[in-house]
Design a protein around this motif. Sequence first.
Motif, short mmCIF file in Angstrom:
data_model
loop_
_atom_site.label_atom_id
_atom_site.label_comp_id
_atom_site.label_asym_id
_atom_site.label_seq_id
_atom_site.Cartn_x
_atom_site.Cartn_y
_atom_site.Cartn_z
N ALA A 1 0.93 -1.18 0.11
CA ALA A 1 -0.07 -0.05 -0.07
C ALA A 1 0.86 1.32 0.00
N TRP A 2 1.86 1.16 0.95
CA TRP A 2 2.70 2.32 0.75
C TRP A 2 3.50 2.65 -0.67
N VAL A 3 3.90 1.61 -1.36
CA VAL A 3 4.38 1.77 -2.80
C VAL A 3 3.26 2.46 -3.71
N LEU A 4 2.13 1.92 -3.52
CA LEU A 4 1.04 2.58 -4.35
C LEU A 4 0.82 3.95 -3.94
N ALA A 5 0.93 4.45 -2.76
CA ALA A 5 0.41 5.74 -2.35
C ALA A 5 1.69 6.58 -2.69
#
Length: 222
Positions: A83-87
């Motif tokens: 999720a951090w990568v996408l955000a």
Amino acid sequence: MPAASLLQLIWLASPALPVGGFSYSEGLEAAVEWAGVDSEARARDWLVDQLHLGLARGDLAVVAEAVRAWRADDLARIAALDAWVLATRESAEFRLQAEQMGRSFLEWLKLHHADAAACCAGLAPTYPVAFALAAARSGAGVREGCLAFAFGWAENMTAAAVKAVPLGQSAGQRMLARLAREIPAAVDDALTRTDDTRQSFSPMLAILSARHEAQYSRLFRS
């Protein structure tokens, strides 16, 4: 390191891996047109900065944490890292790259580990997280996995520079040699990062990536 693990890492770092990395320049093509990256020296310095200011602080740190999480079967941690990568993908092109390369990497991994999809428990991992799964399965150490990830990135980016600037093959090899010398320090930096110090802050790169979407003539998808 066992020979089998070393060979797996060499394989994972190969630009021949069918995950589409060759089709992305990560803003470099836009930098050639709008940021004055028009020579070997400028392309080299651009990529060295991108390695230390971008990759080491962000995706490399994710790979390190994700390798540990995959080995611990900590799917909650994996989901949080993904999720951090996408955000932190600040343009549509950067998000497309993370998703497409992750999807392609997982498809490739299924050919060698039949349970690869099952262990993701429905998660469609982004590229750094999918790479970490393969690195975890290789039996190599966390640092070695990060070195392989960084070198694969360096090869793809050098190839992009050779095409986009454009440069000759000898110039590309000189650039790759410089990046190879810089990678160990970048990995060591990544290994010290925590959730509080991991970051993705490259505003000019984000602007160039957004401008690339409307670049008149382009070779790459980002």
